[in-house]
Scaffold this motif. Sequence first.
Motif, PDB file in Angstrom:
ATOM      1  N   THR A   1      84.109  -9.482 -58.301  1.00  0.00           N
ATOM      2  CA  THR A   1      82.847  -9.732 -58.996  1.00  0.00           C
ATOM      3  C   THR A   1      82.297 -11.114 -58.698  1.00  0.00           C
ATOM      4  N   GLN A   2      80.997 -11.220 -58.886  1.00  0.00           N
ATOM      5  CA  GLN A   2      80.348 -12.513 -58.851  1.00  0.00           C
ATOM      6  C   GLN A   2      80.914 -13.378 -59.981  1.00  0.00           C
ATOM      7  N   MET A   3      80.835 -14.672 -59.814  1.00  0.00           N
ATOM      8  CA  MET A   3      81.314 -15.604 -60.832  1.00  0.00           C
ATOM      9  C   MET A   3      80.665 -15.314 -62.182  1.00  0.00           C
ATOM     10  N   CYS A   4      81.495 -15.261 -63.217  1.00  0.00           N
ATOM     11  CA  CYS A   4      81.004 -14.993 -64.568  1.00  0.00           C
ATOM     12  C   CYS A   4      81.833 -15.824 -65.540  1.00  0.00           C
ATOM     13  N   PHE A   5      81.238 -16.199 -66.665  1.00  0.00           N
ATOM     14  CA  PHE A   5      81.907 -17.063 -67.630  1.00  0.00           C
ATOM     15  C   PHE A   5      82.242 -16.355 -68.934  1.00  0.00           C
ATOM     16  N   SER A   6      81.979 -15.075 -69.013  1.00  0.00           N
ATOM     17  CA  SER A   6      82.201 -14.323 -70.242  1.00  0.00           C
ATOM     18  C   SER A   6      83.185 -13.193 -69.993  1.00  0.00           C
TER      19      SER A   6
ATOM     20  N   GLY B   1      86.561 -22.228 -60.692  1.00  0.00           N
ATOM     21  CA  GLY B   1      87.727 -23.091 -60.789  1.00  0.00           C
ATOM     22  C   GLY B   1      87.431 -24.345 -61.579  1.00  0.00           C
ATOM     23  N   ALA B   2      88.388 -25.273 -61.569  1.00  0.00           N
ATOM     24  CA  ALA B   2      88.236 -26.537 -62.299  1.00  0.00           C
ATOM     25  C   ALA B   2      87.364 -27.476 -61.473  1.00  0.00           C
ATOM     26  N   VAL B   3      86.052 -27.339 -61.655  1.00  0.00           N
ATOM     27  CA  VAL B   3      85.100 -28.120 -60.869  1.00  0.00           C
ATOM     28  C   VAL B   3      84.303 -29.031 -61.790  1.00  0.00           C
TER      29      VAL B   3
ATOM     30  N   PRO C   1      89.073 -23.213 -66.420  1.00  0.00           N
ATOM     31  CA  PRO C   1      88.994 -21.756 -66.538  1.00  0.00           C
ATOM     32  C   PRO C   1      90.146 -21.119 -67.315  1.00  0.00           C
ATOM     33  N   GLU C   2      91.101 -21.904 -67.802  1.00  0.00           N
ATOM     34  CA  GLU C   2      92.319 -21.315 -68.339  1.00  0.00           C
ATOM     35  C   GLU C   2      92.058 -20.347 -69.489  1.00  0.00           C
ATOM     36  N   THR C   3      91.200 -20.740 -70.436  1.00  0.00           N
ATOM     37  CA  THR C   3      90.952 -19.877 -71.599  1.00  0.00           C
ATOM     38  C   THR C   3      90.306 -18.562 -71.170  1.00  0.00           C
TER      39      THR C   3
ATOM     40  N   LEU D   1      94.731 -26.323 -60.072  1.00  0.00           N
ATOM     41  CA  LEU D   1      94.568 -24.876 -60.019  1.00  0.00           C
ATOM     42  C   LEU D   1      95.401 -24.207 -61.113  1.00  0.00           C
ATOM     43  N   PRO D   2      94.834 -23.208 -61.817  1.00  0.00           N
ATOM     44  CA  PRO D   2      95.610 -22.521 -62.857  1.00  0.00           C
ATOM     45  C   PRO D   2      96.700 -21.659 -62.253  1.00  0.00           C
ATOM     46  N   GLN D   3      97.712 -21.364 -63.054  1.00  0.00           N
ATOM     47  CA  GLN D   3      98.811 -20.502 -62.636  1.00  0.00           C
ATOM     48  C   GLN D   3      98.548 -19.072 -63.087  1.00  0.00           C
ATOM     49  N   PRO D   4      99.115 -18.063 -62.397  1.00  0.00           N
ATOM     50  CA  PRO D   4      98.985 -16.675 -62.846  1.00  0.00           C
ATOM     51  C   PRO D   4      99.485 -16.529 -64.283  1.00  0.00           C
ATOM     52  N   VAL D   5      98.826 -15.656 -65.070  1.00  0.00           N
ATOM     53  CA  VAL D   5      99.226 -15.445 -66.462  1.00  0.00           C
ATOM     54  C   VAL D   5      99.553 -13.979 -66.686  1.00  0.00           C
TER      55      VAL D   5
END
Length: 255
Positions: free
Chosen positions: A152-157, A183-185, A224-226, A251-255
Amino acid sequence: MIPIRVEIVPTDGIVDAVGKAVPTGAAISVTCLPHHGIGPTLRTAAQLSELGYSVVPHVAAKCVEGRAQLEKILRDCENAGISEVFAIGGDAAQPAGPYATGSELLRDIADVTGGQMRVGVAGYPEGHPNINGLQLVEALLEKQELASGIVTQMCFSAETIHSYVESLRREGVHLPVIAGVAGAVPKAKLISLATKIGVGSSLKFLSKKGPLARRLLVGERYSPETLILELAERPGIDGIQLYSFNSLDALPQPV
Protein backbone atom coordinates in the motif's frame (compact mmCIF):
# COMPACT_ATOMS: atom_id res chain seq x y z
CA MET A 1 5.64 -11.60 14.20
CA ILE A 2 4.91 -9.14 11.40
CA PRO A 3 7.88 -8.79 9.01
CA ILE A 4 9.25 -5.38 8.05
CA ARG A 5 10.68 -4.50 4.66
CA VAL A 6 12.64 -1.25 4.19
CA GLU A 7 12.20 0.88 1.08
CA ILE A 8 15.16 2.96 -0.08
CA VAL A 9 15.92 5.42 -2.87
CA PRO A 10 18.92 4.44 -5.07
CA THR A 11 21.25 7.35 -4.36
CA ASP A 12 25.03 7.57 -4.02
CA GLY A 13 26.25 5.84 -0.87
CA ILE A 14 22.98 4.10 -0.06
CA VAL A 15 24.43 0.58 -0.37
CA ASP A 16 27.03 1.35 2.28
CA ALA A 17 24.38 3.02 4.44
CA VAL A 18 22.15 -0.06 4.25
CA GLY A 19 25.08 -2.29 5.10
CA LYS A 20 25.73 -0.28 8.29
CA ALA A 21 22.11 0.08 9.44
CA VAL A 22 20.15 -2.97 8.20
CA PRO A 23 20.97 -6.58 9.17
CA THR A 24 22.10 -8.83 6.32
CA GLY A 25 19.23 -10.99 5.08
CA ALA A 26 16.60 -8.31 5.66
CA ALA A 27 14.16 -7.40 2.89
CA ILE A 28 14.91 -4.20 0.97
CA SER A 29 12.69 -2.51 -1.63
CA VAL A 30 14.42 -0.17 -4.12
CA THR A 31 12.42 2.61 -5.75
CA CYS A 32 12.45 3.67 -9.40
CA LEU A 33 12.04 7.43 -9.79
CA PRO A 34 11.46 9.21 -13.13
CA HIS A 35 14.60 11.36 -12.95
CA HIS A 36 16.71 8.31 -11.99
CA GLY A 37 15.35 5.80 -14.47
CA ILE A 38 15.59 2.03 -14.05
CA GLY A 39 19.42 1.81 -14.19
CA PRO A 40 20.25 3.00 -10.65
CA THR A 41 17.44 0.86 -9.26
CA LEU A 42 18.80 -2.33 -10.81
CA ARG A 43 22.43 -1.58 -9.95
CA THR A 44 21.56 -0.88 -6.33
CA ALA A 45 19.34 -3.96 -6.14
CA ALA A 46 22.05 -6.21 -7.58
CA GLN A 47 24.68 -4.87 -5.15
CA LEU A 48 22.40 -5.40 -2.16
CA SER A 49 21.45 -8.88 -3.33
CA GLU A 50 25.14 -9.77 -3.60
CA LEU A 51 25.57 -8.62 0.01
CA GLY A 52 22.88 -11.06 1.13
CA TYR A 53 19.75 -8.93 1.27
CA SER A 54 16.37 -10.04 -0.06
CA VAL A 55 15.78 -7.32 -2.64
CA VAL A 56 12.64 -6.16 -4.46
CA PRO A 57 13.42 -3.59 -7.18
CA HIS A 58 10.65 -1.36 -8.50
CA VAL A 59 10.04 -1.54 -12.23
CA ALA A 60 8.13 1.53 -13.39
CA ALA A 61 6.19 0.88 -16.59
CA LYS A 62 6.73 4.37 -17.98
CA CYS A 63 10.52 3.99 -17.61
CA VAL A 64 10.71 0.80 -19.71
CA GLU A 65 11.49 1.43 -23.36
CA GLY A 66 10.09 -1.83 -24.71
CA ARG A 67 9.78 -5.59 -24.45
CA ALA A 68 13.48 -6.15 -25.20
CA GLN A 69 14.54 -3.90 -22.32
CA LEU A 70 12.03 -5.60 -20.01
CA GLU A 71 13.49 -8.98 -20.91
CA LYS A 72 16.98 -7.70 -20.07
CA ILE A 73 15.74 -6.23 -16.76
CA LEU A 74 14.23 -9.55 -15.76
CA ARG A 75 17.30 -11.48 -16.92
CA ASP A 76 19.55 -9.19 -14.87
CA CYS A 77 17.30 -9.72 -11.85
CA GLU A 78 17.48 -13.49 -12.25
CA ASN A 79 21.28 -13.38 -12.60
CA ALA A 80 21.46 -11.31 -9.40
CA GLY A 81 19.35 -13.81 -7.49
CA ILE A 82 16.34 -11.50 -7.34
CA SER A 83 13.03 -13.37 -7.43
CA GLU A 84 10.53 -10.54 -6.90
CA VAL A 85 9.88 -7.13 -8.44
CA PHE A 86 7.31 -4.41 -7.80
CA ALA A 87 5.41 -3.33 -10.91
CA ILE A 88 4.02 0.20 -10.97
CA GLY A 89 2.92 2.68 -13.60
CA GLY A 90 5.43 5.30 -12.52
CA ASP A 91 5.31 9.08 -12.23
CA ALA A 92 6.95 10.07 -15.51
CA ALA A 93 4.93 12.55 -17.54
CA GLN A 94 5.16 10.40 -20.70
CA PRO A 95 5.94 6.70 -21.20
CA ALA A 96 9.40 5.91 -22.60
CA GLY A 97 7.89 3.04 -24.57
CA PRO A 98 4.73 0.94 -24.93
CA TYR A 99 4.01 0.51 -21.21
CA ALA A 100 1.81 3.16 -19.64
CA THR A 101 0.39 1.21 -16.70
CA GLY A 102 1.46 -1.38 -14.17
CA SER A 103 -1.15 -3.78 -15.55
CA GLU A 104 0.47 -3.85 -18.98
CA LEU A 105 3.86 -4.41 -17.39
CA LEU A 106 2.54 -7.17 -15.13
CA ARG A 107 1.21 -9.17 -18.07
CA ASP A 108 4.51 -9.05 -19.94
CA ILE A 109 6.54 -9.90 -16.82
CA ALA A 110 4.40 -13.01 -16.37
CA ASP A 111 4.79 -13.87 -20.05
CA VAL A 112 8.57 -13.36 -20.14
CA THR A 113 9.24 -15.32 -16.95
CA GLY A 114 6.56 -17.96 -17.36
CA GLY A 115 5.06 -16.76 -14.09
CA GLN A 116 8.26 -17.55 -12.17
CA MET A 117 8.97 -13.96 -11.08
CA ARG A 118 6.92 -12.83 -8.09
CA VAL A 119 5.38 -9.40 -8.71
CA GLY A 120 3.96 -6.96 -6.19
CA VAL A 121 1.39 -4.33 -7.14
CA ALA A 122 0.25 -1.09 -5.53
CA GLY A 123 -2.73 -0.48 -3.27
CA TYR A 124 -4.24 2.83 -2.19
CA PRO A 125 -5.99 2.90 1.23
CA GLU A 126 -6.83 6.59 0.80
CA GLY A 127 -7.65 6.39 -2.89
CA HIS A 128 -5.80 7.72 -5.92
CA PRO A 129 -6.05 11.32 -7.17
CA ASN A 130 -6.52 10.24 -10.80
CA ILE A 131 -8.37 6.90 -10.51
CA ASN A 132 -11.71 6.33 -8.81
CA GLY A 133 -12.24 3.66 -6.18
CA LEU A 134 -14.20 1.28 -8.40
CA GLN A 135 -11.48 1.35 -11.06
CA LEU A 136 -8.82 0.63 -8.43
CA VAL A 137 -10.71 -2.44 -7.21
CA GLU A 138 -11.36 -3.65 -10.75
CA ALA A 139 -7.65 -3.27 -11.54
CA LEU A 140 -6.67 -5.38 -8.53
CA LEU A 141 -9.23 -8.04 -9.42
CA GLU A 142 -7.66 -8.17 -12.87
CA LYS A 143 -4.09 -8.25 -11.52
CA GLN A 144 -4.50 -10.81 -8.77
CA GLU A 145 -4.20 -13.80 -11.09
CA LEU A 146 -0.64 -12.70 -11.93
CA ALA A 147 0.43 -10.69 -8.87
CA SER A 148 1.95 -12.07 -5.67
CA GLY A 149 0.84 -9.33 -3.29
CA ILE A 150 -0.18 -5.72 -2.66
CA VAL A 151 2.00 -3.01 -1.14
CA THR A 152 0.00 0.00 0.00
CA GLN A 153 0.81 3.64 -0.34
CA MET A 154 2.10 5.27 2.83
CA CYS A 155 -0.69 5.73 5.37
CA PHE A 156 -0.76 6.93 8.98
CA SER A 157 -4.01 5.36 10.15
CA ALA A 158 -4.21 1.69 11.16
CA GLU A 159 -8.00 1.90 10.99
CA THR A 160 -7.86 3.18 7.40
CA ILE A 161 -5.53 0.37 6.37
CA HIS A 162 -7.57 -2.33 8.10
CA SER A 163 -10.79 -0.98 6.57
CA TYR A 164 -9.11 -0.99 3.17
CA VAL A 165 -8.09 -4.65 3.54
CA GLU A 166 -11.60 -5.58 4.67
CA SER A 167 -13.10 -3.82 1.64
CA LEU A 168 -10.73 -5.67 -0.68
CA ARG A 169 -11.78 -9.00 0.79
CA ARG A 170 -15.46 -8.14 0.35
CA GLU A 171 -14.79 -7.35 -3.31
CA GLY A 172 -12.96 -10.63 -3.89
CA VAL A 173 -9.35 -9.42 -3.79
CA HIS A 174 -7.44 -11.98 -1.73
CA LEU A 175 -3.80 -11.04 -2.35
CA PRO A 176 -1.54 -10.65 0.70
CA VAL A 177 -1.27 -7.02 1.83
CA ILE A 178 1.90 -5.27 2.98
CA ALA A 179 1.06 -1.97 4.69
CA GLY A 180 3.09 1.10 3.75
CA VAL A 181 4.31 3.00 6.82
CA ALA A 182 6.64 5.99 7.03
CA GLY A 183 9.95 5.41 8.79
CA ALA A 184 11.55 7.53 11.50
CA VAL A 185 12.05 10.64 9.39
CA PRO A 186 12.20 14.35 10.26
CA LYS A 187 8.67 15.59 10.93
CA ALA A 188 8.84 18.61 8.61
CA LYS A 189 10.02 16.41 5.73
CA LEU A 190 7.30 13.87 6.43
CA ILE A 191 4.48 16.41 6.43
CA SER A 192 5.75 17.88 3.16
CA LEU A 193 5.97 14.45 1.53
CA ALA A 194 2.55 13.39 2.81
CA THR A 195 0.94 16.46 1.26
CA LYS A 196 2.67 15.91 -2.08
CA ILE A 197 1.62 12.26 -2.44
CA GLY A 198 -1.93 12.80 -1.27
CA VAL A 199 -2.00 11.06 2.11
CA GLY A 200 -2.47 14.18 4.20
CA SER A 201 -5.92 13.08 5.38
CA SER A 202 -4.57 10.20 7.43
CA LEU A 203 -1.87 12.46 8.86
CA LYS A 204 -4.62 14.85 9.99
CA PHE A 205 -6.58 11.88 11.35
CA LEU A 206 -3.52 10.82 13.32
CA SER A 207 -3.07 14.26 14.89
CA LYS A 208 -6.68 14.20 16.14
CA LYS A 209 -6.82 10.61 17.32
CA GLY A 210 -5.71 11.11 20.91
CA PRO A 211 -2.67 11.43 23.18
CA LEU A 212 -1.18 8.06 22.25
CA ALA A 213 -1.29 8.72 18.53
CA ARG A 214 -0.26 12.36 18.84
CA ARG A 215 2.94 11.23 20.53
CA LEU A 216 4.03 10.01 17.10
CA LEU A 217 4.24 13.62 15.95
CA VAL A 218 5.91 15.04 19.06
CA GLY A 219 9.44 16.34 18.65
CA GLU A 220 11.50 16.64 15.52
CA ARG A 221 11.01 13.13 14.14
CA TYR A 222 8.01 10.96 13.36
CA SER A 223 8.10 7.50 14.96
CA PRO A 224 6.17 4.57 13.43
CA GLU A 225 6.28 2.12 16.35
CA THR A 226 2.76 2.74 17.67
CA LEU A 227 1.22 2.50 14.19
CA ILE A 228 3.06 -0.77 13.53
CA LEU A 229 1.77 -2.19 16.83
CA GLU A 230 -1.79 -1.18 15.91
CA LEU A 231 -1.45 -2.85 12.52
CA ALA A 232 -0.11 -6.04 14.12
CA GLU A 233 -2.94 -6.26 16.67
CA ARG A 234 -5.50 -7.36 14.11
CA PRO A 235 -5.33 -9.98 11.35
CA GLY A 236 -5.18 -9.05 7.68
CA ILE A 237 -1.77 -7.38 7.38
CA ASP A 238 0.97 -9.66 6.06
CA GLY A 239 3.89 -7.29 6.49
CA ILE A 240 5.09 -3.70 6.77
CA GLN A 241 6.91 -1.72 4.09
CA LEU A 242 8.82 1.04 5.82
CA TYR A 243 9.26 4.09 3.60
CA SER A 244 12.64 5.22 4.92
CA PHE A 245 13.38 8.10 2.51
CA ASN A 246 16.96 6.90 3.17
CA SER A 247 16.73 7.83 6.87
CA LEU A 248 18.00 4.48 8.14
CA ASP A 249 18.72 5.27 11.77
CA ALA A 250 16.33 4.00 14.46
CA LEU A 251 14.65 1.39 12.30
CA PRO A 252 11.85 -0.44 14.17
CA GLN A 253 12.08 -4.16 14.86
CA PRO A 254 9.50 -6.75 13.70
CA VAL A 255 6.62 -7.12 16.19
